[in-house]
Design a protein around this motif. Sequence first.
Motif, PDB file in Angstrom:
ATOM      1  N   ALA A   1       0.835  -1.210   0.000  1.00  0.00           N
ATOM      2  CA  ALA A   1       0.000   0.000   0.000  1.00  0.00           C
ATOM      3  C   ALA A   1       0.866   1.255   0.000  1.00  0.00           C
ATOM      4  O   ALA A   1       0.589   2.216  -0.729  1.00  0.00           O
ATOM      5  N   LEU A   2       1.917   1.266   0.794  1.00  0.00           N
ATOM      6  CA  LEU A   2       2.801   2.424   0.856  1.00  0.00           C
ATOM      7  C   LEU A   2       3.529   2.644  -0.468  1.00  0.00           C
ATOM      8  O   LEU A   2       3.659   3.781  -0.938  1.00  0.00           O
TER       9      LEU A   2
ATOM     10  N   GLY B   1      -4.221  -8.251  -4.694  1.00  0.00           N
ATOM     11  CA  GLY B   1      -4.688  -7.570  -5.897  1.00  0.00           C
ATOM     12  C   GLY B   1      -5.951  -6.794  -5.651  1.00  0.00           C
ATOM     13  O   GLY B   1      -6.117  -5.670  -6.129  1.00  0.00           O
ATOM     14  N   SER B   2      -6.873  -7.385  -4.888  1.00  0.00           N
ATOM     15  CA  SER B   2      -8.129  -6.714  -4.585  1.00  0.00           C
ATOM     16  C   SER B   2      -7.975  -5.737  -3.433  1.00  0.00           C
ATOM     17  O   SER B   2      -8.445  -4.603  -3.484  1.00  0.00           O
ATOM     18  N   THR B   3      -7.269  -6.179  -2.363  1.00  0.00           N
ATOM     19  CA  THR B   3      -7.159  -5.375  -1.156  1.00  0.00           C
ATOM     20  C   THR B   3      -6.296  -4.137  -1.358  1.00  0.00           C
ATOM     21  O   THR B   3      -6.674  -3.031  -0.967  1.00  0.00           O
TER      22      THR B   3
ATOM     23  N   SER C   1      -8.230  -1.297  -4.261  1.00  0.00           N
ATOM     24  CA  SER C   1      -8.623  -0.275  -3.280  1.00  0.00           C
ATOM     25  C   SER C   1      -7.788   0.983  -3.465  1.00  0.00           C
ATOM     26  O   SER C   1      -8.295   2.107  -3.365  1.00  0.00           O
ATOM     27  N   GLY C   2      -6.486   0.788  -3.741  1.00  0.00           N
ATOM     28  CA  GLY C   2      -5.624   1.934  -3.975  1.00  0.00           C
ATOM     29  C   GLY C   2      -6.027   2.719  -5.205  1.00  0.00           C
ATOM     30  O   GLY C   2      -5.940   3.950  -5.222  1.00  0.00           O
TER      31      GLY C   2
ATOM     32  N   ALA D   1     -10.190  -6.852   5.087  1.00  0.00           N
ATOM     33  CA  ALA D   1      -8.961  -6.256   4.576  1.00  0.00           C
ATOM     34  C   ALA D   1      -9.245  -4.945   3.837  1.00  0.00           C
ATOM     35  O   ALA D   1      -8.484  -3.978   3.957  1.00  0.00           O
ATOM     36  N   LYS D   2     -10.332  -4.891   3.099  1.00  0.00           N
ATOM     37  CA  LYS D   2     -10.665  -3.661   2.380  1.00  0.00           C
ATOM     38  C   LYS D   2     -11.073  -2.538   3.332  1.00  0.00           C
ATOM     39  O   LYS D   2     -10.820  -1.360   3.055  1.00  0.00           O
TER      40      LYS D   2
END
Length: 423
Positions: free
Chosen positions: A11-12, A63-65, A69-70, A203-204
């Motif tokens: 994510a970062l 991939g989804s989380t 989401s990003g 997670a989302k």
Amino acid sequence: MSGITLLLAQALIYFGVMAFLFRLRHVMGLGAFLCALGVMHFLETYLAAVFFIQLPFGLLSPGSTVLFSGKLAIILLFYIREDAETVRQPIYGLLVGNFLMVALVLTLRLYGSPVALPGYNPDLVLIDQMGALMIWGTTLLFIDSIALILLYEKLHRLMPRSTMLRACLTLAVILTFDQICFFTGLHAVTGTPWDALFGGWVAKMGAAVVYSALMGLYLLLFERSTQELAPQPLADIFYKLTYRHKYEDLLGKSGHDALTGALTRERFDTVAPALATRAAATRKPLSLAILDVDHFKSINDRYGHVTGDEVLRRVVECLRSEIRSEDRIFRYGGEEFVILCENMPHNAALAYAERMRVAVHGTLSREFAAAPTVSIGVATFPDDAASVRDLLIHADAHLYEAKRLGRDRVVGNAGEFRKVPAG
């Protein structure tokens, strides 16, 4: 590396790179940012279908989380700092590009089985599954993006001072909707276990919190000086996002003057401070020219308002033919226009304004019996003023001096610029 650490690291990295490209949009344009945003969708869908990790609360896919989401978070950030007309470009680009990818893959299936090569084993079943998931995911992405912006704007009215909280709630609601819908298709195509529905949702929700915090940090550190637009009617935003308004409505509501097509004074109040901030940061000059059509009232009185309107339209068309692509024209008053020129020192701006004056008069004298002329005052940031307001005052004083000297001339810090005879 633990699963949670892996997700946070991804994510970062994802947000950091995308935010960096977004921050550079004023320097290198939006092309690099939009390309980076668009190329990730196949990887998102592929990982969402085949790559899962086990955490205490269930199965989930990075991939989804993280990636999907990003992407929604970045689209929301794009909207917050730009507008509906701008953000709809990547939304529709992603829709068309992803469907094009699926269509091209499907045409390859018409060939039949590909030639077998040593060490390679093409999985055609996976390609078929991915095609179905790409169609489903792309459709959801389009719906999610439109709903994301509308919901954010709705919450804007309820919580006008909390951008980060609005973003978090908006992402949480839309990601919940997406998780239910995408998992339904994923389960139907690949048989993914139901444990991944709850695990992916948890997670989302975590992703919504993390990305909204990163968005808030980015806005605080890098774009604090840029004011967010006031809440807008949802119908107007929906019409902009779906191209359902008339051209005149688009011009008026997107900051363009309906008569001339120039940017509006309200748009100037938003754009000019941002350009001045950038000029100060890069230590490059920002020149401002105020142009006024001489004796415009007498043109309306003698030839009628229809002719007067046409004169204003032609003035803007002439200016567009003379200025650089990156310069901006604003209709600041009835017959008064402002031109902003980045990275242009004062002497160059004076010569630039003189070229505009000659071009406008040369064109209008051939087309209108009134042979309108224009007067121009020029000032440059930061030498002449430390703020946009003072820059306007400085340029306006030069415009007044141009009119006092007899009109049809350009005036700057050294007085009247040497006129080039209009031919």
